[in-house]
Design a protein around this motif. Sequence first.
Motif, PDB file in Angstrom:
ATOM      1  N   GLU A 225       0.832  -1.210   0.000  1.00  8.49           N
ATOM      2  CA  GLU A 225       0.000   0.000   0.000  1.00  8.49           C
ATOM      3  C   GLU A 225       0.863   1.256   0.000  1.00  8.49           C
ATOM      4  O   GLU A 225       0.519   2.267  -0.620  1.00  8.49           O
ATOM      5  CB  GLU A 225      -0.933  -0.016   1.204  1.00  8.49           C
ATOM      6  CG  GLU A 225      -1.996  -1.108   1.123  1.00  8.49           C
ATOM      7  CD  GLU A 225      -2.689  -1.371   2.450  1.00  8.49           C
ATOM      8  OE1 GLU A 225      -3.791  -1.949   2.432  1.00  8.49           O
ATOM      9  OE2 GLU A 225      -2.118  -1.015   3.519  1.00  8.49           O
ATOM     10  N   LYS A 231      -6.701   2.305  -1.827  1.00 10.79           N
ATOM     11  CA  LYS A 231      -7.855   2.869  -1.108  1.00 10.79           C
ATOM     12  C   LYS A 231      -8.112   1.950   0.082  1.00 10.79           C
ATOM     13  O   LYS A 231      -8.297   0.732  -0.100  1.00 10.79           O
ATOM     14  CB  LYS A 231      -9.081   2.938  -2.008  1.00 10.79           C
ATOM     15  CG  LYS A 231      -9.112   4.148  -2.914  1.00 10.79           C
ATOM     16  CD  LYS A 231     -10.464   4.304  -3.581  1.00 10.79           C
ATOM     17  CE  LYS A 231     -10.565   5.601  -4.376  1.00 10.79           C
ATOM     18  NZ  LYS A 231     -10.543   6.781  -3.503  1.00 10.79           N
ATOM     19  N   VAL A 232      -8.133   2.513   1.278  1.00  7.52           N
ATOM     20  CA  VAL A 232      -8.315   1.707   2.483  1.00  7.52           C
ATOM     21  C   VAL A 232      -9.431   2.294   3.334  1.00  7.52           C
ATOM     22  O   VAL A 232      -9.755   3.487   3.233  1.00  7.52           O
ATOM     23  CB  VAL A 232      -7.012   1.630   3.318  1.00  7.52           C
ATOM     24  CG1 VAL A 232      -5.900   0.971   2.524  1.00  7.52           C
ATOM     25  CG2 VAL A 232      -6.591   3.007   3.795  1.00  7.52           C
ATOM     26  N   GLU A 233     -10.003   1.459   4.167  1.00  5.65           N
ATOM     27  CA  GLU A 233     -11.066   1.902   5.066  1.00  5.65           C
ATOM     28  C   GLU A 233     -10.445   2.443   6.351  1.00  5.65           C
ATOM     29  O   GLU A 233      -9.566   1.826   6.941  1.00  5.65           O
ATOM     30  CB  GLU A 233     -12.009   0.742   5.387  1.00  5.65           C
ATOM     31  CG  GLU A 233     -13.241   1.153   6.167  1.00  5.65           C
ATOM     32  CD  GLU A 233     -14.204  -0.005   6.374  1.00  5.65           C
ATOM     33  OE1 GLU A 233     -14.017  -0.735   7.387  1.00  5.65           O
ATOM     34  OE2 GLU A 233     -15.107  -0.188   5.533  1.00  5.65           O
ATOM     35  N   SER A 242     -13.614   5.851   3.289  1.00  2.00           N
ATOM     36  CA  SER A 242     -12.551   5.404   2.383  1.00  2.00           C
ATOM     37  C   SER A 242     -11.500   6.504   2.264  1.00  2.00           C
ATOM     38  O   SER A 242     -11.828   7.686   2.104  1.00  2.00           O
ATOM     39  CB  SER A 242     -13.137   5.071   1.017  1.00  2.00           C
ATOM     40  OG  SER A 242     -12.131   4.648   0.129  1.00  2.00           O
ATOM     41  N   SER A 244      -7.690   7.491   0.329  1.00  2.00           N
ATOM     42  CA  SER A 244      -6.718   7.158  -0.721  1.00  2.00           C
ATOM     43  C   SER A 244      -5.304   7.348  -0.195  1.00  2.00           C
ATOM     44  O   SER A 244      -4.923   8.455   0.214  1.00  2.00           O
ATOM     45  CB  SER A 244      -6.930   8.058  -1.942  1.00  2.00           C
ATOM     46  OG  SER A 244      -8.179   7.782  -2.549  1.00  2.00           O
TER      47      SER A 244
END
Length: 310
Positions: A225, A231-233, A242, A244
């Motif tokens: 990442e 894109k992560v929570e 969300s 970026s």
Amino acid sequence: MNPYEALGVKKTATAEEIKKAYRKIVKESHPDLNPGDSAGEERFKAASSAYDLLKDPKKRERFDRGEIDAQGHERPEAHFYRNYAGARDNPYAGGQKFDDYEDVSDFFTDFMRSAHGTRGGAGHEHLHGFHADGADVRYRLEVPFMDAALGGTTRIMLPDGASLEVQIPRGISEGQTIRLRGKGGQPIGKGRVGDALITISVAPHKLFTREGDTVRMVLPINIYEAVNGAKVEVPTISGPVSLSIPKGASSGQVLRLRGRGIAPRGREERGDQLVELKIVAPPRIDDELAEFMERWRRKHSYNPREGMKP
């Protein structure tokens, strides 16, 4: 009850000794841990009231000087009663003089009894029209981080065993005070009932910290990442969103989520949430990853500590 006796400590006890004694009583006598133990519940109530007083250095000093009582209420000045108790025109003076009493509170009790009993039961209002407001009562209340951020309702147990419902306003911060009108001490005559003043402390949260109306958190990301972006929570105080992650992200880099912070007390506009990235290596480095990184290093070697010499 004397607060030192309630906690089983000496008057010379340190703040740490007082805290330790209180925690011991909580473990042994808390009603939730010992249902049906009425004696333990009374001990817990007395200890809670005592600790609330003694943990505050200023209140403790004032209690030790005799300025306030064990409930934190102002003590009446003794010279007031000494000046007037023996006056010839005192309609409530009986056969006893002020000096006959060992404690000023005993004198005041008899004084009020005289006002109620021997003067035709007229009560407080018969004291030559004397009126006084009830005392404000102060409490401290620790609330969960999320209740302070979003608002909530909780109950506090009073020293007399009664409970009081407290509405936590959204956005309240450490050290702010909630005033509950009419929930304090009783007045004399036609005076006003006192208020309950509740000073808030906010418990720490496992993910979030607060700086004014800004919320901060540290977000772990993996090597992929960080290198390629993703894109992560991300958790926020009002639910996950969300986010970026840019390519080539580094540990310590801070990203901003606008409007995801706290709305200060009495305002609608919310602050932001700051997300600090932290690159976390895999829990186990296998041979394939180690060999890949070694090949990459040979072709793309760089020194991130360059220029750090003092």
